[in-house]
Design an enzyme around this catalytic site. Structure first.
Site, PDB file in Angstrom:
ATOM      1  N   GLU A 270      44.136  36.485  45.816  1.00 45.62           N
ATOM      2  CA  GLU A 270      44.330  36.730  44.375  1.00 45.62           C
ATOM      3  C   GLU A 270      43.482  37.950  44.049  1.00 45.62           C
ATOM      4  O   GLU A 270      42.259  37.856  43.929  1.00 45.62           O
ATOM      5  CB  GLU A 270      43.868  35.517  43.563  1.00 45.62           C
ATOM      6  CG  GLU A 270      44.660  34.253  43.824  1.00 45.62           C
ATOM      7  CD  GLU A 270      46.055  34.259  43.195  1.00 45.62           C
ATOM      8  OE1 GLU A 270      46.437  35.285  42.591  1.00 45.62           O
ATOM      9  OE2 GLU A 270      46.749  33.252  43.342  1.00 45.62           O
TER      10      GLU A 270
ATOM     11  N   GLY B 140      39.250  38.216  44.270  1.00 45.23           N
ATOM     12  CA  GLY B 140      38.332  39.328  44.052  1.00 45.23           C
ATOM     13  C   GLY B 140      39.122  40.627  44.008  1.00 45.23           C
ATOM     14  O   GLY B 140      40.314  40.632  43.699  1.00 45.23           O
ATOM     15  N   SER B 141      38.464  41.716  44.341  1.00 44.37           N
ATOM     16  CA  SER B 141      39.102  43.024  44.189  1.00 44.37           C
ATOM     17  C   SER B 141      40.054  43.317  45.353  1.00 44.37           C
ATOM     18  O   SER B 141      39.930  42.742  46.446  1.00 44.37           O
ATOM     19  CB  SER B 141      38.022  44.106  44.134  1.00 44.37           C
ATOM     20  OG  SER B 141      37.344  44.132  45.365  1.00 44.37           O
ATOM     21  N   THR B 142      40.955  44.243  45.115  1.00 47.29           N
ATOM     22  CA  THR B 142      41.917  44.616  46.158  1.00 47.29           C
ATOM     23  C   THR B 142      41.226  45.237  47.377  1.00 47.29           C
ATOM     24  O   THR B 142      41.565  44.870  48.512  1.00 47.29           O
ATOM     25  CB  THR B 142      42.987  45.551  45.560  1.00 47.29           C
ATOM     26  OG1 THR B 142      43.664  44.819  44.519  1.00 47.29           O
ATOM     27  CG2 THR B 142      44.007  45.984  46.600  1.00 47.29           C
TER      28      THR B 142
ATOM     29  N   THR C 240      38.290  44.582  48.656  1.00 47.24           N
ATOM     30  CA  THR C 240      37.698  43.516  49.470  1.00 47.24           C
ATOM     31  C   THR C 240      38.809  42.663  50.095  1.00 47.24           C
ATOM     32  O   THR C 240      38.691  42.222  51.243  1.00 47.24           O
ATOM     33  CB  THR C 240      36.754  42.631  48.629  1.00 47.24           C
ATOM     34  OG1 THR C 240      35.866  43.472  47.897  1.00 47.24           O
ATOM     35  CG2 THR C 240      35.946  41.695  49.496  1.00 47.24           C
ATOM     36  N   GLY C 241      39.888  42.473  49.349  1.00 48.04           N
ATOM     37  CA  GLY C 241      41.033  41.730  49.892  1.00 48.04           C
ATOM     38  C   GLY C 241      41.554  42.369  51.173  1.00 48.04           C
ATOM     39  O   GLY C 241      41.899  41.679  52.142  1.00 48.04           O
TER      40      GLY C 241
ATOM     41  N   CYS D  87      41.317  38.677  35.435  1.00 44.34           N
ATOM     42  CA  CYS D  87      42.262  39.314  36.355  1.00 44.34           C
ATOM     43  C   CYS D  87      43.614  39.519  35.692  1.00 44.34           C
ATOM     44  O   CYS D  87      44.133  40.621  35.669  1.00 44.34           O
ATOM     45  CB  CYS D  87      42.396  38.482  37.614  1.00 44.34           C
ATOM     46  SG  CYS D  87      42.748  36.758  37.281  1.00 44.34           S
TER      47      CYS D  87
HETATM   48  P1  NAD Z   1      34.720  41.686  44.806  1.00 43.93           P
HETATM   49  O1  NAD Z   1      35.910  41.963  45.656  1.00 43.93           O
HETATM   50  O2  NAD Z   1      33.688  42.720  44.680  1.00 43.93           O
HETATM   51  O3  NAD Z   1      33.968  40.376  45.322  1.00 43.93           O
HETATM   52  C1  NAD Z   1      34.640  39.128  45.463  1.00 43.93           C
HETATM   53  C2  NAD Z   1      33.903  38.297  46.502  1.00 43.93           C
HETATM   54  O4  NAD Z   1      34.070  38.862  47.796  1.00 43.93           O
HETATM   55  C3  NAD Z   1      32.406  38.173  46.260  1.00 43.93           C
HETATM   56  O5  NAD Z   1      32.025  36.816  46.470  1.00 43.93           O
HETATM   57  C4  NAD Z   1      31.843  39.093  47.333  1.00 43.93           C
HETATM   58  O6  NAD Z   1      30.534  38.709  47.731  1.00 43.93           O
HETATM   59  C5  NAD Z   1      32.814  38.892  48.473  1.00 43.93           C
HETATM   60  N1  NAD Z   1      32.855  39.948  49.485  1.00 43.93           N
HETATM   61  C6  NAD Z   1      32.451  41.246  49.375  1.00 43.93           C
HETATM   62  N2  NAD Z   1      32.675  41.910  50.537  1.00 43.93           N
HETATM   63  C7  NAD Z   1      33.245  41.027  51.407  1.00 43.93           C
HETATM   64  C8  NAD Z   1      33.723  41.115  52.760  1.00 43.93           C
HETATM   65  N3  NAD Z   1      33.675  42.235  53.446  1.00 43.93           N
HETATM   66  N4  NAD Z   1      34.263  39.998  53.306  1.00 43.93           N
HETATM   67  C9  NAD Z   1      34.342  38.847  52.620  1.00 43.93           C
HETATM   68  N5  NAD Z   1      33.915  38.709  51.335  1.00 43.93           N
HETATM   69  C10 NAD Z   1      33.375  39.786  50.726  1.00 43.93           C
HETATM   70  O7  NAD Z   1      35.322  41.279  43.372  1.00 43.93           O
HETATM   71  P2  NAD Z   1      34.526  40.987  42.023  1.00 43.93           P
HETATM   72  O8  NAD Z   1      33.963  42.284  41.527  1.00 43.93           O
HETATM   73  O9  NAD Z   1      33.612  39.832  42.204  1.00 43.93           O
HETATM   74  O10 NAD Z   1      35.711  40.517  41.058  1.00 43.93           O
HETATM   75  C11 NAD Z   1      36.443  41.390  40.241  1.00 43.93           C
HETATM   76  C12 NAD Z   1      37.817  41.638  40.825  1.00 43.93           C
HETATM   77  O11 NAD Z   1      38.455  40.399  41.100  1.00 43.93           O
HETATM   78  C13 NAD Z   1      38.769  42.347  39.870  1.00 43.93           C
HETATM   79  O12 NAD Z   1      39.508  43.323  40.568  1.00 43.93           O
HETATM   80  C14 NAD Z   1      39.711  41.253  39.404  1.00 43.93           C
HETATM   81  O13 NAD Z   1      40.968  41.684  38.971  1.00 43.93           O
HETATM   82  C15 NAD Z   1      39.769  40.382  40.601  1.00 43.93           C
HETATM   83  N6  NAD Z   1      40.141  39.015  40.237  1.00 43.93           N
HETATM   84  C16 NAD Z   1      41.383  38.557  40.580  1.00 43.93           C
HETATM   85  C17 NAD Z   1      41.764  37.277  40.209  1.00 43.93           C
HETATM   86  C18 NAD Z   1      43.134  36.742  40.562  1.00 43.93           C
HETATM   87  O14 NAD Z   1      43.368  35.555  40.400  1.00 43.93           O
HETATM   88  N7  NAD Z   1      44.040  37.574  41.038  1.00 43.93           N
HETATM   89  C19 NAD Z   1      40.880  36.468  39.516  1.00 43.93           C
HETATM   90  C20 NAD Z   1      39.620  36.965  39.190  1.00 43.93           C
HETATM   91  C21 NAD Z   1      39.261  38.249  39.570  1.00 43.93           C
END
Ligand code: NAD
Length: 479
Positions: A254, A232-234, A236-237, A288
């Site tokens: 990731e 997901g996003s940085t 949230t990471g 991504c």
């Molecule tokens: P996001 O970070 O908004 O959400 C990802 C997940 O995290 C969702 O399931 C969300 O419900 C969950 N989440 C939200 N808050 C949380 C918390 N506090 N604790 C635990 N989980 C939580 O990301 P998104 O908008 O769904 O995805 C887009 C982003 O993901 C882009 O930045 C993209 O580059 C990245 N991405 C990276 C890869 C990779 O392999 N590096 C692959 C796909 C997407």
């Protein structure tokens, strides 16, 4: 671009029966909508933290028997799971196309469902042997890889099925049980895929949970969770890293990227144009490791821009269920707004809009055409921010060292690419700060080639033997 054809608004019978066992009862849950038409397609169950606690208890109880089955039997079951995906591939692809927006054709929905089966089979067939680390007069020691226990798999909405498989296939292969928390934006597709997998897997080794915000954060921080696979996003990471301070869960992160591509003077614009296009616009740019900044040498800048514009003109955008389309809508309004804002900002800053440049409202609320942005410089928001959509800034350079410096300038490093003579490109590749550097291509993945980011794009590797190590705990037996 093609207007939305008159496509059936009702779910086809096979898609409907596929989601029947998954969706919330009538009048309950959150309504999932078709990304292209914005019409309702189903009801996503909204689990509570108490539901999550119960799921964690069940998955924890199921794990030892799953581990005890041994590698051979787990591999057999993962192949059976891949068979089940293939048997349901068309309705699953159609459901994914509706909910995520990606077209059936092109490197999109059917491609994604096919990749799910491929990655399942690859994980099933990959062997992680114990290693002998010392075997001489000083002693004998072997390094083994054991199941961790319970893995939490938290995923995004762009490649929801494939990324879920990337997280769960190696985890299950190594004898872990898994709780999946999909993005709410694409939860119906993921829950449906899990129900297909669960036709063949033992009860409770794989459970999907979705719902209120507290569900994700509770899963990440839960003491029963030994590993979190997060994509997901940085931002949230970073929160996941904070959560891991409490449970010391191992992490694979990731995260976001802003991949640079460098076109060398030795490249042939016509020959690379289609590769550049799909490197940037696979899944309508919502990828991504997509090409998000293109640095082109002055000597062929105009030729590359023209060749990309030619390819763009040949790629139809519209409703994903229409077989001719290869580009679809943005999946959600937030992402649409980001793309529109970045293009407007670039225009206001004096950039040249080569194609697109305004919403394709005639196709629907969330359609934005492929927008090539030329004569733009580093420092512009459209270059420095991850667009995650169908727009690509193309930056002119004359000094390769400067292009490399700019490619490395941002605090992310998922992928990068170099285009041109192979030997010249290889020399540049080693200078780029990215987890993967592709030569004359961008974003191609293989289930046996490790994948992961550097800098703020995260840490840990997925796929192949390295991927199995990341969902295991090492144990040394010495003596
Ligand atoms: P996001 O970070 O908004 O959400 C990802 C997940 O995290 C969702 O399931 C969300 O419900 C969950 N989440 C939200 N808050 C949380 C918390 N506090 N604790 C635990 N989980 C939580 O990301 P998104 O908008 O769904 O995805 C887009 C982003 O993901 C882009 O930045 C993209 O580059 C990245 N991405 C990276 C890869 C990779 O392999 N590096 C692959 C796909 C997407």
């Amino acid at each position: 671009m093609t207007k939305n054809a008159q496509l059936a608004t009702e779910l086809a019978t096979d898609e409907f029966s596929l989601i029947a066992g998954v969706q919330a009862p009538e009048g309950q849950g959150r309504v999932a909508v078709d990304a292209a038409t914005r019409e309702p397609i189903g009801r996503v169950p909204q689990h509570t933290v108490a539901d999550l606690e119960a799921a964690i208890e069940r998955a924890t109880a199921a794990q030892p028997a799953w581990e005890a089955l041994g590698h051979g039997e787990r591999s057999r079951l993962l192949h059976a799971a891949a068979d089940a995906i293939e048997a349901n591939s068309e309705p699953l692809a159609r459901l994914l196309s509706r909910e995520q927006g990606k077209p059936l054709n092109g490197p999109n929905a059917r491609f994604e469902v096919g990749a799910c089966a491929t990655w399942l089979r690859s994980a099933a067939d990959t062997v992680l042997e114990a290693e002998t680390v010392v075997d001489d007069a000083s002693g004998h020691a072997t390094l083994h890889y054991r199941a961790i226990g319970l893995v939490g798999a938290i995923g995004p909405w762009n490649w929801p099925l494939m990324i879920t498989i990337w997280q769960i296939a190696p985890s299950l292969r190594m004898g872990n049980s898994v709780i999946v928390k999909p993005s709410g934006n694409t939860a119906l597709s993921v829950l449906t895929m899990l129900s297909i997998l669960n036709e063949v897997l033992p009860a409770d080794v794989l459970i999907g949970i979705c719902g209120e915000r507290g569900v994700s954060s509770t899963l990440a921080a839960h003491p029963a969770v030994g590993k979190v696979m997060f994509t997901g996003s940085t931002p949230t990471g970073r929160k996941i890293v904070e959560s891991s301070a409490s449970n010391l869960a191992r992490l694979t992160l990731e995260l976001g990227g802003n991949d640079a591509g460098i076109v060398l003077p030795s490249a042939d614009p016509a020959a690379i144009a289609e590769g550049l296009f799909w490197g940037a616009f696979i899944n309508t740019g919502q990828t991504c490791a997509a090409l998000k900044r293109l640095y082109v040498h002055d000597s062929l800048y105009d030729a590359v821009v023209d060749a990309l514009a030619d390819v763009t003109a040949r790629m139809p955008m519209g409703n994903g269920l229409d077989e001719q389309n290869v580009l679809g809508p943005l999946q959600n309004k937030d992402q649409f707004d980001i793309v529109a804002r970045l293009v407007e900002d670039a225009r206001a800053g004096g950039a040249r809009i080569v194609t697109g440049g305004a919403p394709a409202s005639e196709l629907g609320e969330l359609f934005y055409p492929v927008t090539l942005v030329a004569d733009v410089k580093d420092g512009a928001a459209i270059v420095d921010e991850e667009q995650f959509g169908p727009t690509l800034p193309i930056i002119r350079y004359s000094d390769l060292d400067e292009a490399v410096r700019n490619a490395n300038r941002l605090d992310v490093g998922l992928g990068a690419s170099v285009w041109g003579d192979r030997d010249e490109a290889l020399a540049v590749a080693g200078r780029l700060q990215a987890g993967t550097v592709w030569i004359n291509g961008h974003g191609g993945l293989h289930p046996q080639i490790p994948f992961g980011g550097v800098k703020s794009s995260g840490y840990g590797l997925e796929f192949g033997v390295e991927g199995l190590k990341h969902v295991s705990v090492p144990q040394v037996i010495s003596g």
